[in-house]
Structures are given as C-alpha cells and as structure tokens.
Scaffold this motif. Structure first.
Motif, PDB file in Angstrom:
ATOM      1  N   PHE A   1       0.857  -1.105  -0.054  1.00 32.94           N
ATOM      2  CA  PHE A   1      -0.025   0.007   0.064  1.00 32.94           C
ATOM      3  C   PHE A   1       0.918   1.380  -0.124  1.00 32.94           C
ATOM      4  O   PHE A   1       1.921   1.130   0.621  1.00 32.94           O
ATOM      5  N   ALA A   2       0.537   2.429  -0.502  1.00 33.91           N
ATOM      6  CA  ALA A   2       1.124   3.322  -0.769  1.00 33.91           C
ATOM      7  C   ALA A   2       1.185   4.261   0.623  1.00 33.91           C
ATOM      8  O   ALA A   2       0.632   5.165   1.023  1.00 33.91           O
ATOM      9  N   HIS A   3       2.289   3.712   1.349  1.00 36.12           N
ATOM     10  CA  HIS A   3       2.568   4.467   2.787  1.00 36.12           C
ATOM     11  C   HIS A   3       2.872   5.816   2.538  1.00 36.12           C
ATOM     12  O   HIS A   3       3.792   6.211   1.599  1.00 36.12           O
ATOM     13  N   THR A   4       2.673   6.715   3.285  1.00 33.93           N
ATOM     14  CA  THR A   4       2.805   8.070   3.196  1.00 33.93           C
ATOM     15  C   THR A   4       4.525   8.498   3.439  1.00 33.93           C
ATOM     16  O   THR A   4       5.022   7.812   4.147  1.00 33.93           O
ATOM     17  N   THR A   5       4.940   9.348   2.634  1.00 37.82           N
ATOM     18  CA  THR A   5       6.408   9.909   2.790  1.00 37.82           C
ATOM     19  C   THR A   5       6.501  10.174   3.809  1.00 37.82           C
ATOM     20  O   THR A   5       7.739  10.180   4.503  1.00 37.82           O
ATOM     21  N   GLU A   6       5.764  10.868   4.691  1.00 39.51           N
ATOM     22  CA  GLU A   6       5.968  11.592   5.871  1.00 39.51           C
ATOM     23  C   GLU A   6       6.506  10.558   7.168  1.00 39.51           C
ATOM     24  O   GLU A   6       7.495  10.974   7.660  1.00 39.51           O
ATOM     25  N   SER A   7       5.927   9.424   7.299  1.00 43.95           N
ATOM     26  CA  SER A   7       6.550   8.421   8.146  1.00 43.95           C
ATOM     27  C   SER A   7       8.095   8.071   7.851  1.00 43.95           C
ATOM     28  O   SER A   7       8.928   8.074   8.594  1.00 43.95           O
ATOM     29  N   ALA A   8       8.382   8.229   6.400  1.00 43.81           N
ATOM     30  CA  ALA A   8       9.813   7.922   6.149  1.00 43.81           C
ATOM     31  C   ALA A   8      10.728   9.003   6.338  1.00 43.81           C
ATOM     32  O   ALA A   8      11.837   8.803   6.846  1.00 43.81           O
ATOM     33  N   LEU A   9      10.211  10.154   6.135  1.00 42.47           N
ATOM     34  CA  LEU A   9      10.982  11.365   6.352  1.00 42.47           C
ATOM     35  C   LEU A   9      11.172  11.591   8.100  1.00 42.47           C
ATOM     36  O   LEU A   9      12.019  11.967   8.278  1.00 42.47           O
ATOM     37  N   GLU A  10      10.321  11.095   8.809  1.00 40.95           N
ATOM     38  CA  GLU A  10      10.329  11.373  10.157  1.00 40.95           C
ATOM     39  C   GLU A  10      11.310  10.371  10.792  1.00 40.95           C
ATOM     40  O   GLU A  10      11.820  10.532  12.005  1.00 40.95           O
ATOM     41  N   SER A  11      11.383   8.952  10.107  1.00 39.86           N
ATOM     42  CA  SER A  11      12.294   8.057  10.988  1.00 39.86           C
ATOM     43  C   SER A  11      13.572   7.998  10.288  1.00 39.86           C
ATOM     44  O   SER A  11      14.583   7.481  10.895  1.00 39.86           O
TER      45      SER A  11
ATOM     46  N   ASN B   1      -3.074   5.364   7.503  1.00 47.61           N
ATOM     47  CA  ASN B   1      -3.934   6.415   7.760  1.00 47.61           C
ATOM     48  C   ASN B   1      -4.233   7.206   6.585  1.00 47.61           C
ATOM     49  O   ASN B   1      -3.334   7.899   6.118  1.00 47.61           O
ATOM     50  N   LEU B   2      -5.276   6.954   5.858  1.00 53.01           N
ATOM     51  CA  LEU B   2      -5.578   7.539   4.474  1.00 53.01           C
ATOM     52  C   LEU B   2      -6.603   8.669   4.670  1.00 53.01           C
ATOM     53  O   LEU B   2      -6.982   9.391   3.749  1.00 53.01           O
ATOM     54  N   SER B   3      -6.870   9.085   5.901  1.00 58.26           N
ATOM     55  CA  SER B   3      -7.691  10.086   6.142  1.00 58.26           C
ATOM     56  C   SER B   3      -7.135  11.384   5.929  1.00 58.26           C
ATOM     57  O   SER B   3      -5.900  11.694   5.881  1.00 58.26           O
ATOM     58  N   ASP B   4      -7.802  12.383   5.656  1.00 55.51           N
ATOM     59  CA  ASP B   4      -7.356  13.947   5.267  1.00 55.51           C
ATOM     60  C   ASP B   4      -6.574  14.438   6.467  1.00 55.51           C
ATOM     61  O   ASP B   4      -5.784  15.094   6.484  1.00 55.51           O
ATOM     62  N   ASP B   5      -7.075  13.937   7.804  1.00 55.47           N
ATOM     63  CA  ASP B   5      -6.404  14.406   8.839  1.00 55.47           C
ATOM     64  C   ASP B   5      -5.309  13.566   9.342  1.00 55.47           C
ATOM     65  O   ASP B   5      -5.575  12.429   9.826  1.00 55.47           O
ATOM     66  N   PRO B   6      -4.035  14.102   9.450  1.00 55.94           N
ATOM     67  CA  PRO B   6      -2.731  13.182  10.056  1.00 55.94           C
ATOM     68  C   PRO B   6      -2.946  12.790  11.455  1.00 55.94           C
ATOM     69  O   PRO B   6      -2.524  11.895  11.924  1.00 55.94           O
ATOM     70  N   GLU B   7      -3.965  13.787  12.016  1.00 53.16           N
ATOM     71  CA  GLU B   7      -4.032  13.442  13.564  1.00 53.16           C
ATOM     72  C   GLU B   7      -4.901  12.109  13.796  1.00 53.16           C
ATOM     73  O   GLU B   7      -4.831  11.546  14.990  1.00 53.16           O
ATOM     74  N   GLN B   8      -5.423  11.520  12.826  1.00 50.71           N
ATOM     75  CA  GLN B   8      -6.333  10.238  12.961  1.00 50.71           C
ATOM     76  C   GLN B   8      -5.110   9.048  12.820  1.00 50.71           C
ATOM     77  O   GLN B   8      -5.799   7.887  13.065  1.00 50.71           O
ATOM     78  N   THR B   9      -4.060   9.238  12.717  1.00 46.20           N
ATOM     79  CA  THR B   9      -3.045   8.009  12.864  1.00 46.20           C
ATOM     80  C   THR B   9      -3.216   7.200  14.093  1.00 46.20           C
ATOM     81  O   THR B   9      -2.850   6.274  14.042  1.00 46.20           O
TER      82      THR B   9
ATOM     83  N   ARG C   1     -11.103   7.601   7.341  1.00 48.79           N
ATOM     84  CA  ARG C   1     -12.109   8.030   8.436  1.00 48.79           C
ATOM     85  C   ARG C   1     -12.415   9.258   7.919  1.00 48.79           C
ATOM     86  O   ARG C   1     -11.570  10.283   7.933  1.00 48.79           O
ATOM     87  N   ALA C   2     -13.738   9.672   7.596  1.00 49.63           N
ATOM     88  CA  ALA C   2     -14.454  10.892   7.134  1.00 49.63           C
ATOM     89  C   ALA C   2     -15.759  10.797   7.748  1.00 49.63           C
ATOM     90  O   ALA C   2     -16.661  10.628   7.305  1.00 49.63           O
ATOM     91  N   GLY C   3     -15.928  11.937   8.625  1.00 45.98           N
ATOM     92  CA  GLY C   3     -17.024  12.124   9.407  1.00 45.98           C
ATOM     93  C   GLY C   3     -17.407  10.764  10.131  1.00 45.98           C
ATOM     94  O   GLY C   3     -16.695  10.299  10.847  1.00 45.98           O
ATOM     95  N   GLU C   4     -18.663  10.329   9.718  1.00 45.58           N
ATOM     96  CA  GLU C   4     -19.341   9.008  10.232  1.00 45.58           C
ATOM     97  C   GLU C   4     -18.849   8.015   9.194  1.00 45.58           C
ATOM     98  O   GLU C   4     -19.434   6.845   9.561  1.00 45.58           O
ATOM     99  N   SER C   5     -18.343   8.188   8.246  1.00 46.79           N
ATOM    100  CA  SER C   5     -17.957   6.993   7.507  1.00 46.79           C
ATOM    101  C   SER C   5     -16.469   6.436   7.581  1.00 46.79           C
ATOM    102  O   SER C   5     -15.766   7.104   7.981  1.00 46.79           O
ATOM    103  N   LEU C   6     -16.530   5.367   7.314  1.00 48.98           N
ATOM    104  CA  LEU C   6     -15.151   4.469   7.715  1.00 48.98           C
ATOM    105  C   LEU C   6     -14.891   3.585   6.610  1.00 48.98           C
ATOM    106  O   LEU C   6     -15.973   2.701   6.251  1.00 48.98           O
TER     107      LEU C   6
END
Length: 657
Positions: A52-62, A205-213, A270-275
């Motif tokens: 799965f297309a894991h975000t570049t952010e986690s690679a950048l942080e680690s 986490n494919l939600s628009d909000d990274p805080e949902q990790t 996760r988007a609103g009440e949809s999952l």
C-alpha cells in the motif's frame, strides 16, 4: 566508512528528497549509496503495487539522514522545500547540488556538497565527502539552523525521568529502531517462521487528517490483541511490526525479518461518520494474497469490522494449515467495549501513554481512559490501562499522601479490570505492576504477575514485564522462559533484548548478558541502560578502566553518574567519586537513594549503603525492587539490616539470592 570492519558497520537509513525531473541524475547516487550498505528511501520504491502507498511523511520522520538534492528544478519544488525544511528542523539534513545551483534562502547556512562532477565514481572525493557528512549527521544530529524546541524533562534526564524509567515493566516494550535495522539488513536476526505465525503491520492512515493516525495504529494493535487470543497463532508484537511502517521493504523481506509466515496490512480512511477499512493477508513466502477485503461501514460499526477482520484472518490461516475455517476461530477482544466513543478515547489514551514523554502526556492518557470509562464503566481494558497510568503518574510526579492516593486508585482499577474480565492478561499485569513498583510488595505481586504470564503468552510486553519481575525475585528459569517467548514475538525490539540482559546480569550469567546487550545495540545504538549493564559487569570483574568507558557511553544520565562515581573512586580515589555522588544528590535528591546505596556498597561504606536503602524503603523508592538480585549490593548482602529490607519488600526466605 571504507576502513570499517563488518562488525563496526552501522547501517543508516536515508530519505532522499529530489525533483522527479532530476530522476535520471539521482538514480546513480541512490545506487552508489545502497552499494555502500545504506538503506535509501525514495518515492520510486512506491511503484509496482507491492505495498500500500505508505506516506512519505513516516519515512521522512524516521530517517537517520535527509539528503536533499538541489538543482535549478528542485529549488522550484514545494515538495522538496517542505522535505528539506523537515530534515533541517530535525537537524538531519545533508545538502547536495548537481548543477551548481545553490540551495534556496533558508538552507544556505548549512554546508552543501557539489556532486556535479562526481562521475558516478564512489571513490571520488565528492562522494566520499557525502558519505562522511551522512555518517556525521546520523551519529550527531544537529546543525546551526536546527529549530530548538523545549524538550520534556522525561526525555532529558531530569528528576522525572529517573522516576519514570525506574519503574519495572511500566508498559509496552517500545524502542525506536532508527538505523538499528542493521541487524536485520545484515541477516543477524532472522527467526525461522512457524506456519501459523503472523505480523500485523500498522494500518495506513488515509484520512485527510494526519491526527487520525492514532486511530489506524490503534486498530492495528487491537487486531493483534484479538488474534493473539487464539492459541494456534503466533502474533508478532507491536515494535517489531512497527519497524516496517514505511514502504521500503517487500512483504517477503518483512516476513523473513520477523520470522512469520503471513503478513496482514491495511489502510483506514475515516471521514465524518464514514469508515473504509481495507485489509489483506499475504503469504510471506510466495507474496500471494490469501485473503483481502474492503469494509465500507459507518464509524459506529468499527468494532464489528475489527472482529470480522480477525475472524477472516484466522479462518484463512487455518485453511492454509489444512484445517477448516468455521468462522468460530476469530475471537473478540477480551475486556473490550461495544461503545465506539469509548473505544476511540481508549485509543487516544494508549497513544499518549506509549509516548512516555512527560507529565502532560501521561495525564492526558489518564484523562482519555477516564473518558472511555465514563462512556462504558465495564470496559476492562480501559480499567487496566488506567491502573498503569495512575501508577506511572504517582511514581513519577507525586509524593507523600498524594502518592499513596494514586496507588490506591491504581490497585482499585486493576482489581476492577480483573473482576470485569478475569481472562484479561493486562488486568493481572497492571495489578502486579502497581503492587511491585508502587507498594513495594513483591510477594503480593507474585500471583497477578504469574497469572498475567499464563494468560498473556501471546503478548510480548506482558511477557517482558513478567520476565523482569521474575529476575528481580530470583526466578531465573521463569525469566528466561518469558524472554525467549517475547523474543520470538518481538525479534526487532531492543527493549526485549535489554530485558534479557538485565535478567542474565541478575543471574550472574555475565557472558549471556553481554551478548544480549550487543544484540540490543545492533537494533538501537541509542537504547538506554545497556552500557550501564556492561559497566556493572566490568566493575564486578575488576576492570575499572573498561567500566568507566562504558559508563561514559551510557545515555541514561542517572545511570551514567552513578557508574562514574564507583569507577572513578576505584581508579583515582574516593574524592574523585565523591564529585559524581555530589552531582547525583544535587540533581536527583531522594529519587536516587537506591543508586546512592549502590555507590556506598561499592565504596565499602556499608552503614551508609544500608541507611540509603532504609530511607528508600520509607519513601517507597521503586529502585528497591532490584535489591534482591543486584550484584553491586553483594558487599552488604549478608548484613542483617539488608535481609530485613528484603523481607519488608516481600522477598521470601527461599528466594533471597
């Protein structure tokens, strides 16, 4: 780097930031870096659909180092600038130019390397300079442009740190691997896979909000907990699975590294009440999918999705082993909840608790567990987690009557968890934790710890907790059994190997302890309290010069100062050690009474050592749980006052070392 022997090589992880317009010029650099043994993450690794297309952010942080390739084109790229900013702010940026273009404003004060004429030659001076820069930044992050942020005391070694870390088995065994995948890359750790073994990777986490990790990570961990309830399965633990959060390794590589036959991966949107939850089970040997499914549900049905995934995974594994999948093999999480809101608060709390960062995060975790219980008072897992949070907060930040109050509440929460869910290993482990570390009642902690070992045979963190307790109470055979199982479940966790080193040190098996320390350092060169073990072994063996060198390398400030106080007194006289002792008393006060006792015992000042232990007993110093098996206390071990201290913390006569 070229003069290193194989035993000296430390593999570094590189995040390479570049403009795709420069791809053809960058590929030879990537190949050359990988040829030198470096692990390079670049966005080309996401092609091919293997993961799965894991975000570049986690690679950048680690990544250990962020190498930014500047050209006339990349200077115009917002992506490159953003990645460079993060690398700079982490103090891990190395700049390279390919066409003579200077880095843009904001990045010029950090020296850059001109690879314009390197000619794809790894022996070129410019490429050698790049290797030296990578090693220098990885070994000692920081630059003149690093953004300074306040670091919590729990990270920097103040009083609160010593108390937080003094707690034995205080939670999940967490280790930041950093460049420590060297051992995996070099083939040191490759356990043989059992046919019924599985690793659950962190769901993306494919939600628009990274805080949902926190939500996607928590769902992954809950699936591990549910799967581990099945006695036919062996489930890799969190830390080892989390080492492969970025998408740079194939399923086959991950399976080999963790010694598992199957890998479960997925994503959460996760988007609103949809999952939407997507999951797939992959055979580690063949790379073929055994099962995959996408669940489109309302958020209120997330717990049903979790149970469906667990049931499908277990049934698929049973079929692959020649059995029949009947749907009954997927078990619900013991001690769980039917309230989605309570579940969400619980996941919030676990994310904060596992940070082990500072008082605000620990109190935030407690507040989240309290919210979960207000929504579902029968949520046993939240009661167990609340008990651990209360124990940590009390031990780390409270004193006097307030301290006793925290421990009372922690005991009540753990007992409530056991009442609600007698089969929940976390409840029994939490009770053992507060009784041993809070009440210094090692005898009372025995039954709940042994029950947690019986119930938590598929949980590496609980096994590690029990192993330390067993080692400190002299039950070395039990400690070794628990460590062996934990290592099978969590082979890439430096903390598990540190637990093994502590247990073997307590058992006076010094060669085995040293071997475990080397394994821990191969996974995480920055793991704390392992150089201290090497130093203590050297002290016991009379090699004071070597001991001093090990203590100098120790990353835990309190352990380092304590060790130097002993070593320098042996090498240069007590006055030299006294300077370190004075520093320790000044920085930590009564929170280092156990360490003071070790120093005095090694100096031959028996009365002072015994007095420090007795004072520690009076105020509840958690360090005393180590006293029964700590070799550094051998000079006073036969003293009647010492035996009295042991009996008062619940060490039975037949377990006194």
């Amino acid at each position: 780097m070229e003069n290193y022997s194989p035993d000296e090589i430390v593999v570094r992880t590189i995040f390479l930031s570049y403009s795709r317009d420069d791809r053809d010029r960058v590929l030879p650099i990537i190949a050359a870096l990988e040829k030198r043994g470096l692990i390079v993450w670049w966005d080309g690794l996401l092609a091919g659909g293997q993961r799965f297309a894991h975000t570049t952010e986690s690679a950048l942080e680690s990544a250990d180092v962020v190498v930014v390739v500047w050209t006339a084109r990349s200077i115009q790229s917002h992506w490159v600038r953003d990645e460079a900013t993060r690398g700079r702010d982490r103090g891990r940026m190395v700049s390279v130019t390919l066409d003579g273009a200077e880095p843009p404003l904001g990045f010029r004060q950090v020296q850059y390397i001109d690879l314009g004429n390197w000619g794809k030659r790894t022996a070129s001076p410019a490429f050698r300079e790049l290797l030296r820069a990578i090693e220098a930044v990885a070994a000692d992050p920081g630059n003149s442009l690093s953004v300074e942020r306040p670091v919590p005391a729990a990270r920097e070694g103040g009083t609160k740190l010593s108390r937080r870390r003094a707690l034995i088995a205080g939670g999940a065994c967490i280790a930041v691997l950093g460049g420590g995948l060297a051992a995996w890359r070099l083939g040191v750790l490759s356990p043989k896979a059992d046919g019924n073994s599985i690793a659950v990777l962190p769901f993306e986490n494919l939600s628009d909000d990274p805080e949902q990790t926190y939500f996607s990570d928590g769902l992954s961990e809950e699936l591990r907990a549910a799967l581990s309830l099945n006695p036919r399965l062996s489930v890799a633990a969190l830390t080892s699975s989390d080492a492969f959060r970025t998408g740079a390794r194939t399923i086959a590589q991950i399976a080999r590294a963790l010694g598992v036959a199957f890998v479960l991966e997925g994503s959460v949107r996760r988007a609103g009440e949809s999952l939407r939850v997507t999951a797939r089970l992959v055979n580690g040997a063949t790379g073929f999918q055994s099962w995959s499914e996408t669940f489109d549900r309302k958020l209120a049905n997330v717990l049903d999705v979790q149970n469906e995934i667990a049931a499908n995974v277990v049934d698929s594994l049973i079929v692959s082993l020649g059995g029949s999948g009947d749907g009954a093999s997927g078990k619900q999480r013991i001690g769980g909840t039917s309230s989605v809101a309570a579940f969400d608060s619980y996941l919030h709390g676990m994310a904060l608790y596992n940070l082990a960062a500072d008082e605000p995060s620990d109190r935030g975790a407690l507040a989240a567990f309290d919210r979960a219980l207000s929504l579902d008072p029968g949520y046993a897992a939240a009661q167990a987690a609340r008990s651990r949070a209360l124990t940590v907060i009390g031990s780390s930040y409270a004193s006097g009557k307030e301290l006793a109050g925290y421990f009372d509440k922690a005991i009540a929460a753990a007992r409530k968890a056991i009442e609600l869910a007698p089969g929940l290993a976390e409840g029994h482990s939490a009770l053992g934790f507060v009784l041993s570390n809070g009440r210094l009642d090692l005898a009372g902690a025995r039954q709940p710890y042994e029950k947690s070992f019986e119930l938590g045979y598929g949980n590496a963190a609980i096994l590690g907790s029990f192993a330390l307790y067993a080692a400190f109470t002299g039950s070395f055979a039990d400690a070794r059994k628990a460590v062996a199982r934990a290592l099978r479940l969590d082979p890439l966790n430096a903390s598990v190997l540190r637990t093994e080193a502590i247990a073997e040190f307590c058992a006076r098996a010094y060669d085995a302890a040293q071997q475990a320390v080397r394994g821990a350092l191969s996974l995480n060169p920055k793991v704390n309290n392992v150089h201290r073990i090497l130093g203590d072994i050297a002290l016991v063996q009379g090699d004071y010069g070597a001991a001093r060198g090990y203590f100098e390398a120790e990353t835990s400030p309190l352990s380092r100062i304590r060790g130097l106080a002993i070593a320098d007194a042996r090498l240069s006289g007590e006055a030299a050690g006294q300077r370190h002792l004075a520093e320790m008393e000044r920085e930590y006060g009564d929170n280092c009474l156990y360490q003071q006792a070790l120093v005095f015992a090694q100096w031959g000042r028996k009365d002072d050592a015994l007095a420090a232990l007795e004072r520690g007993l009076a105020i509840g110093d958690a360090g005393l749980v180590l006293a029964n098996t700590d070799p550094l206390l051998d000079p006073i071990r036969q003293e009647p006052r010492f035996q009295t201290v042991l009996h008062q913390i619940g060490i039975d006569h037949d377990r006194v070392v």
